[in-house]
Design a protein around this motif. Structure first.
Motif, PDB file in Angstrom:
ATOM      1  N   SER A   1      43.091 -42.062   4.654  1.00  0.00           N
ATOM      2  CA  SER A   1      44.122 -41.758   3.669  1.00  0.00           C
ATOM      3  C   SER A   1      45.250 -42.778   3.781  1.00  0.00           C
ATOM      4  CB  SER A   1      44.691 -40.349   3.889  1.00  0.00           C
ATOM      5  OG  SER A   1      43.706 -39.366   3.673  1.00  0.00           O
TER       6      SER A   1
ATOM      7  N   LEU B   1      48.826 -42.820   3.482  1.00  0.00           N
ATOM      8  CA  LEU B   1      49.947 -41.884   3.432  1.00  0.00           C
ATOM      9  C   LEU B   1      51.232 -42.596   3.051  1.00  0.00           C
ATOM     10  CD1 LEU B   1      49.251 -39.755   6.630  1.00  0.00           C
ATOM     11  CD2 LEU B   1      48.648 -39.219   4.262  1.00  0.00           C
ATOM     12  N   THR B   2      51.968 -42.019   2.123  1.00  0.00           N
ATOM     13  CA  THR B   2      53.251 -42.564   1.720  1.00  0.00           C
ATOM     14  C   THR B   2      54.327 -42.188   2.736  1.00  0.00           C
ATOM     15  OG1 THR B   2      53.826 -40.589   0.464  1.00  0.00           O
ATOM     16  CG2 THR B   2      52.644 -42.341  -0.723  1.00  0.00           C
TER      17      THR B   2
ATOM     18  N   SER C   1      54.973 -38.484   2.608  1.00  0.00           N
ATOM     19  CA  SER C   1      54.002 -37.674   3.349  1.00  0.00           C
ATOM     20  C   SER C   1      54.243 -37.792   4.848  1.00  0.00           C
ATOM     21  CB  SER C   1      52.580 -38.120   3.008  1.00  0.00           C
ATOM     22  OG  SER C   1      52.251 -37.813   1.667  1.00  0.00           O
ATOM     23  N   GLN C   2      54.554 -38.999   5.297  1.00  0.00           N
ATOM     24  CA  GLN C   2      54.831 -39.180   6.718  1.00  0.00           C
ATOM     25  C   GLN C   2      56.031 -38.341   7.143  1.00  0.00           C
ATOM     26  OE1 GLN C   2      55.127 -43.252   8.194  1.00  0.00           O
ATOM     27  NE2 GLN C   2      56.611 -42.607   9.757  1.00  0.00           N
TER      28      GLN C   2
ATOM     29  N   TRP D   1      53.180 -35.853  13.294  1.00  0.00           N
ATOM     30  CA  TRP D   1      53.030 -37.305  13.163  1.00  0.00           C
ATOM     31  C   TRP D   1      52.813 -37.974  14.516  1.00  0.00           C
ATOM     32  CZ3 TRP D   1      51.384 -40.216   9.589  1.00  0.00           C
ATOM     33  CH2 TRP D   1      51.575 -41.601   9.623  1.00  0.00           C
TER      34      TRP D   1
ATOM     35  N   ASN E   1      41.129 -39.593   8.334  1.00  0.00           N
ATOM     36  CA  ASN E   1      41.254 -38.165   8.016  1.00  0.00           C
ATOM     37  C   ASN E   1      41.009 -37.287   9.240  1.00  0.00           C
ATOM     38  OD1 ASN E   1      41.663 -39.140   5.465  1.00  0.00           O
ATOM     39  ND2 ASN E   1      40.021 -37.976   4.499  1.00  0.00           N
TER      40      ASN E   1
ATOM     41  N   LEU F   1      44.078 -37.150  11.397  1.00  0.00           N
ATOM     42  CA  LEU F   1      45.143 -36.355  10.783  1.00  0.00           C
ATOM     43  C   LEU F   1      44.875 -34.860  10.936  1.00  0.00           C
ATOM     44  CD1 LEU F   1      47.720 -36.131   9.203  1.00  0.00           C
ATOM     45  CD2 LEU F   1      46.466 -36.712   7.114  1.00  0.00           C
TER      46      LEU F   1
ATOM     47  N   ASN G   1      48.406 -37.566  -1.004  1.00  0.00           N
ATOM     48  CA  ASN G   1      49.865 -37.439  -1.047  1.00  0.00           C
ATOM     49  C   ASN G   1      50.298 -36.354  -2.029  1.00  0.00           C
ATOM     50  OD1 ASN G   1      50.612 -39.704   0.793  1.00  0.00           O
ATOM     51  ND2 ASN G   1      49.441 -40.861  -0.706  1.00  0.00           N
TER      52      ASN G   1
ATOM     53  N   LEU H   1      49.599 -33.059  -0.148  1.00  0.00           N
ATOM     54  CA  LEU H   1      50.606 -32.723   0.863  1.00  0.00           C
ATOM     55  C   LEU H   1      51.918 -32.300   0.209  1.00  0.00           C
ATOM     56  CD1 LEU H   1      49.913 -35.457   3.557  1.00  0.00           C
ATOM     57  CD2 LEU H   1      49.585 -32.983   3.802  1.00  0.00           C
TER      58      LEU H   1
END
Length: 405
Positions: free
Chosen positions: A58, A60-61, A64-65, A74, A117, A120, A314, A317
């Motif tokens: 993924s 992640l932006t 999202s982080q 995280w 993934n 995560l 994103n 989430l």
């Protein structure tokens, strides 16, 4: 066979379902998490070699982080492995149009982060593993769905029954729960498949996400951490028409690597090796409604889009973040989390953003799939124009990162 009553049942313990359980734990609610496959038993050590990577990743932006940081998940991701990228290079296979995005244009540390993934999910499960308010039913599947007034009862394959004030479908794009509950969807097939694999490349990726738009579909090379031996690695997502996908999957490793190198114009040199390729059919799908009394859909169960910009996870989430906030707000006021007025606030906040992103991705797909000469000329001219328009490009970067100005 036993009957159990909980406040919230989450069906599906992928990224979205596990994130929702992590967001809700510790707030006085009883939660059941139902998943057809076993949950990870703990944090896995990074395995060496290309085959040690999860082929599904993924992008992640930063938004999202930030959400994952608030969930205290995280650190569990970065303790295993992740790869931030600072630059993005996009170019058209049929012309000279190109656009470059860089963090220096917005003063950010990264445009996003590529995460496996599996890593995560492990980090999220770690957040609620052993929590007294989360009951994990895995491996377990839902066999029967029954409405009982304002509550939904789920009959599990093992014989037990779960009754809940709110049931959340987080069980993926094909969502058996969504179908059993009678939610209507609007959908169509792209006629494409996404081929994913991990590859070794001759040259370093330079913390850059690379994307080339071919007439048959977009190809993305997403940066992964280098190997201990200094080898350079990327995850690929190659969206391609069905006929071409079949031909690519039939190639041996050497033939596939050669085809991938040609498709990427050897921007990172020769493709030296590839893992086994996986392929997934691409279909756009959007639920007409995300909610019903006592029920909410999140992430892929509510909407799926073309992966060309990597925004699907994103959006999912963001769904989870908003739904969790509304549920906890309701709980703080002593309200039932399955009330329609509670769930409508979630739908109002998320549906518009999701539809807007879906429309944008469909527009990009159609634009870059067009082969008429005037459209190709306009497309390439537009890319060059946007690349030179710094304020516009800066705003596009912020939108893609999920951050407000």
């Amino acid at each position: 066979m036993a009957e159990h009553t909980v406040d919230i049942t989450i069906v599906g313990a992928g990224i979205a379902g596990s994130a929702l359980a992590a967001a809700l734990t510790g707030h006085g609610l009883s939660i059941a998490l139902v998943e057809a496959r076993p949950l990870p038993a703990g944090r896995s050590e990074p395995a060496p070699g290309l085959d040690g990577f999860d082929p599904r990743v993924s992008a992640l932006t930063p938004r999202s982080q930030a959400f994952l940081e608030r969930l205290d998940a995280w650190a569990g991701v970065t303790a295993v492995r992740a790869c931030p990228y600072r630059h993005m290079s996009v170019w058209d296979a049929e012309g000279t149009g190109a656009i470059e995005f860089d963090v220096d244009e917005v003063g950010a540390p990264a445009l996003g982060t590529i995460v496996e993934n599996r890593v995560l999910v492990e980090a999220l499960v770690e957040r609620f593993a052993g929590a007294p308010d989360v009951t994990v039913r895995a491996p377990e599947s839902v066999e029967r769905v029954l409405r009982e007034g304002s509550q939904v009862a789920l009959g599990l394959a093992g014989g037990d029954t779960l009754r809940s004030k709110l049931v959340v479908a987080a069980d993926g794009a094909l969502s058996p729960l969504r179908e059993a509950l009678g939610f209507r969807t609007r959908e169509w097939d792209y006629g494409h498949r996404a081929i994913v694999a991990t590859v070794q490349l001759e040259r370093p990726h330079a913390a850059t996400a690379w994307q080339r738009f071919l007439p048959t579909g977009p190809l993305a090379l997403l940066p992964l951490p280098d190997g201990e031996d200094g080898s350079h690695r990327c995850s690929i997502v190659w969206s391609i028409e069905e006929a071409q996908a079949e031909a690519l999957l039939a190639l041996d490793d050497a033939g596939f690597c050669a085809a991938l190198g040609a498709a990427s114009e050897h921007r990172l040199g020769a493709v030296l090796a590839s893992t086994r390729r996986l392929a997934f059919p691409l279909r756009q799908r959007h639920a007409v409604d995300y909610i019903a009394p006592g029920v909410a859909l999140v992430a892929d169960a509510a909407h799926t889009i073309h992966p060309l910009a990597g925004q699907g996870i994103n959006l999912g989430l963001a769904d989870v973040e908003v739904l969790a906030a509304e549920v906890l707000r309701a709980a703080g006021r002593g309200l039932d989390p399955g009330r329609l007025d509670v769930l409508r606030r979630y739908q109002r906040e998320r549906k518009g953003d999701n539809l807007l992103m879906m429309a944008a991705m469909e527009g990009f797909k159609r634009l870059f799939g067009a082969r008429a000469l005037p459209v190709r000329w306009l497309r390439n001219s537009g890319l060059r124009l946007v690349d030179g328009a710094v304020p516009l490009k800066r705003e596009l970067i912020r939108q893609a990162m999920g951050v407000a100005r």
